[in-house]
Enzyme design. Structure first.
Site, short mmCIF file in Angstrom:
data_model
loop_
_atom_site.label_atom_id
_atom_site.label_comp_id
_atom_site.label_asym_id
_atom_site.label_seq_id
_atom_site.Cartn_x
_atom_site.Cartn_y
_atom_site.Cartn_z
N GLU A 112 34.77 66.62 -9.67
CA GLU A 112 34.06 65.97 -8.56
C GLU A 112 32.98 66.90 -8.02
O GLU A 112 31.88 66.46 -7.67
CB GLU A 112 35.03 65.59 -7.43
N ASP A 118 29.27 61.18 -1.99
CA ASP A 118 30.58 60.61 -2.36
C ASP A 118 31.39 61.61 -3.18
O ASP A 118 32.59 61.80 -2.97
CB ASP A 118 30.41 59.36 -3.25
N GLU A 119 30.72 62.25 -4.13
CA GLU A 119 31.42 63.19 -5.02
C GLU A 119 31.98 64.37 -4.22
O GLU A 119 33.09 64.83 -4.48
CB GLU A 119 30.50 63.71 -6.14
N GLU A 150 29.58 58.01 -15.67
CA GLU A 150 30.09 57.25 -14.51
C GLU A 150 30.60 55.88 -14.98
O GLU A 150 31.61 55.39 -14.49
CB GLU A 150 28.98 57.03 -13.47
N HIS A 202 35.08 63.23 -2.49
CA HIS A 202 36.19 63.14 -3.45
C HIS A 202 36.71 64.53 -3.82
O HIS A 202 37.90 64.75 -3.97
CB HIS A 202 35.75 62.43 -4.74
N HIS A 207 28.65 54.05 -8.52
CA HIS A 207 27.74 55.07 -9.05
C HIS A 207 27.08 54.62 -10.36
O HIS A 207 25.85 54.68 -10.50
CB HIS A 207 28.49 56.40 -9.26
N THR A 250 30.09 66.95 -10.52
CA THR A 250 29.21 65.77 -10.43
C THR A 250 28.38 65.83 -9.14
O THR A 250 27.24 65.38 -9.11
CB THR A 250 29.99 64.43 -10.50
N GLU A 277 33.98 54.78 -6.89
CA GLU A 277 33.25 55.32 -8.04
C GLU A 277 32.44 54.24 -8.76
O GLU A 277 31.38 54.53 -9.32
CB GLU A 277 34.24 55.95 -9.04
N TRP A 280 28.08 52.32 1.55
CA TRP A 280 26.82 51.84 0.95
C TRP A 280 27.12 51.04 -0.32
O TRP A 280 28.15 51.24 -0.96
CB TRP A 280 25.90 53.02 0.64
FE LIG Z 1 33.67 61.00 -7.45
FE LIG Z 2 30.96 59.29 -9.53
#
Ligand SMILES: [Fe+2]
Ligand SMILES: [Fe+2]
Length: 330
Positions: free
Chosen positions: A168, A200-201, A76, A204, A118, A171, A115, A33
Site C-alpha cells: 500500500e 487512499d493508499e 489495480e 490503507h 482506482h 502504491t 480499491e 470520492w
Molecule cells: Fe490501497
Molecule cells: Fe489501489
C-alpha cells in the site's frame, strides 16, 4: 498450540475490533470520492470539448510515462486476485465457514470496494487520453487476472499483512510520483486524480501496518520472523506477472520495472525508503521478549536497508527504447 492455531486465535482477537477498524480506516460509499468526480461528464454538452482537451495535453507526456500509467492501472484492475487471496488467509477462511458475515470478510469486502475505484478511474482516463492501445491493455489485464500471483506468503496472515503494509505504501509512492509529474506538465486533472488515489493508499497502508503493530504486541517473535521472511525474499510486485498478448507469463516485468524507475515513479531507493519507514513505524529496535531466532531476524532487518541502499546505488538503468504493444497505434 501450533503456530497456525495461534495465528487463527490472534486473528480472532483482532477481529473483535473490525468495526472500529472499518470506521477508522475506511470511508463510507456515499462520502468517498467516485471516478466520475475526476472525469468529463458524458451527460453534458461540454463532454466532447473536455475530451479533446485531455487528448491535447496528453500528447505532452512521453511514452515512458504512459507505460507506467498503464502498468499501474492494470495492477489495480487485478483486484479480483487480491480479494480472493485475502479471503483465503488463516483466520479469515475458517471464520467464513462459520459465518459469511464475519468481521475479516467485512473488512476485505469494504477495502476491495474502495480499491475498485482506482482501476476504474485510471482505465477511463487512459481510454479518453487517446495515447494508448486499449485493446492491448485490456488483454494484459485479462492475462494478469487469469495468471494469478504467488507472493510467497501462503495463507499466513502475518506475512500477508507485512505484504499489504509494504505494498500500500509502494502504491502511494507510485501514484504520488505520477501526480507530481502530471502537475509539472500542466496536466491538472490527472494530477488531482493520482493524488487522491495516493491518499487512499496511504490510509490503507496505515490500516495494515496498524494490524501488524497489534500482532507485534501479542506474538512478537512470530511477527518478527514473518517480517524477516518477507524482506529476505524481497517483496514481489503485483506487476511481476505482467505480459503482453501472445507472450509468456511474467515476460514484461523487467522492462516495465526499468521504465518505472527511469520515469522516477518507483525506484530501488523507494523500496529502501519503505523498508526504513516500516522499521521505524513498528519500532522493531525496541521490541522485547524475542526468542534468540527472532532477535537474529531483527538484527538482519535493522541492517537490511543500508545494504539494499548500496545495491540501489550501484544499479545501472539502460536507456533502451522498449516497444510496448500498449503504445502501438491501431
Ligand atoms: Fe490501497
Ligand atoms: Fe489501489
Amino acid at each position: 498450540m501450533s503456530i497456525k492455531n495461534i495465528r487463527i486465535e490472534v486473528m480472532q482477537t483482532l477481529e473483535k475490533n473490525i468495526d472500529v477498524f472499518v470506521d477508522k480506516f475506511l470511508i463510507p460509499v456515499e462520502k468517498i470520492w467516485q471516478p466520475t468526480d475526476f472525469l468529463p461528464n458524458s451527460q453534458k454538452d461540454t463532454f466532447i470539448d473536455e475530451v479533446k482537451e485531455i487528448q491535447e495535453i496528453s500528447k505532452e507526456l512521453d511514452d515512458d510515462f504512459w507505460v507506467v500509467m498503464v502498468g499501474d492501472m492494470i495492477t489495480e484492475e487485478a483486484l479480483p486476485t487480491y480479494e480472493s487471496w485475502l479471503m483465503n488467509l488463516e483466520g479469515v477462511q475458517q471464520d467464513q465457514e462459520k459465518d459469511p458475515e464475519n468481521g475479516w470478510a467485512k473488512w476485505i469486502r469494504a477495502w476491495t470496494a474502495e480499491e475498485n475505484r482506482h482501476g476504474d478511474v485510471l482505465n477511463k482516463y487512459l481510454y479518453l487520453s487517446g495515447r494508448v492501445n486499449m485493446r492491448e491493455v485490456e488483454m494484459s489485464t485479462q492475462h494478469l487476472i487469469a495468471d494469478g500471483f504467488d507472493i510467497g506468503t501462503a495463507q499466513d496472515p502475518y506475512k500477508n499483512f507485512v505484504y499489504t503494509s509494504f505494498q500500500e505504501l509502494a502504491t502511494y509512492v507510485s501514484h504520488n510520483n505520477v501526480a507530481k509529474i502530471a502537475r509539472q506538465k500542466g496536466h491538472t486533472a490527472l494530477a488531482k486524480m493520482s493524488k487522491i488515489i495516493a491518499g487512499d493508499e496511504m490510509r490503507h497502508h496505515i490500516a495494515y501496518s496498524d494490524f501488524v503493530k497489534e500482532i507485534f504486541k501479542v506474538d512478537p517473535s512470530e511477527m518478527m520472523l514473518a517480517y524477516y521472511y518477507m524482506m529476505k525474499n524481497q517483496i514481489i510486485m503485483p506487476a511481476m506477472f505482467l505480459r503482453e498478448s501472445h507472450a509468456e507469463k511474467a515476460s514484461l516485468f523487467d522492462q516495465f520495472s526499468i521504465v518505472a524507475q527511469r520515469a522516477g515513479v518507483y525506484t530501488g531507493f523507494d523500496y529502501v525508503d519503505i523498508m526504513r519507514k516500516l522499521n521505524v513505524l513498528w519500532g522493531i529496535d525496541k521490541i522485547s521478549g524475542l526468542t534468540p531466532e527472532a532477535e537474529k531476524a531483527r538484527d538482519y532487518l535493522m541492517r537490511l536497508p543500508d545494504r539494499m541502499y548500496r545495491l540501489a546505488e550501484r544499479a545501472v538503468l539502460p536507456d533502451t527504447a522498449y516497444k510496448f504493444k500498449w503504445m502501438n497505434q491501431i
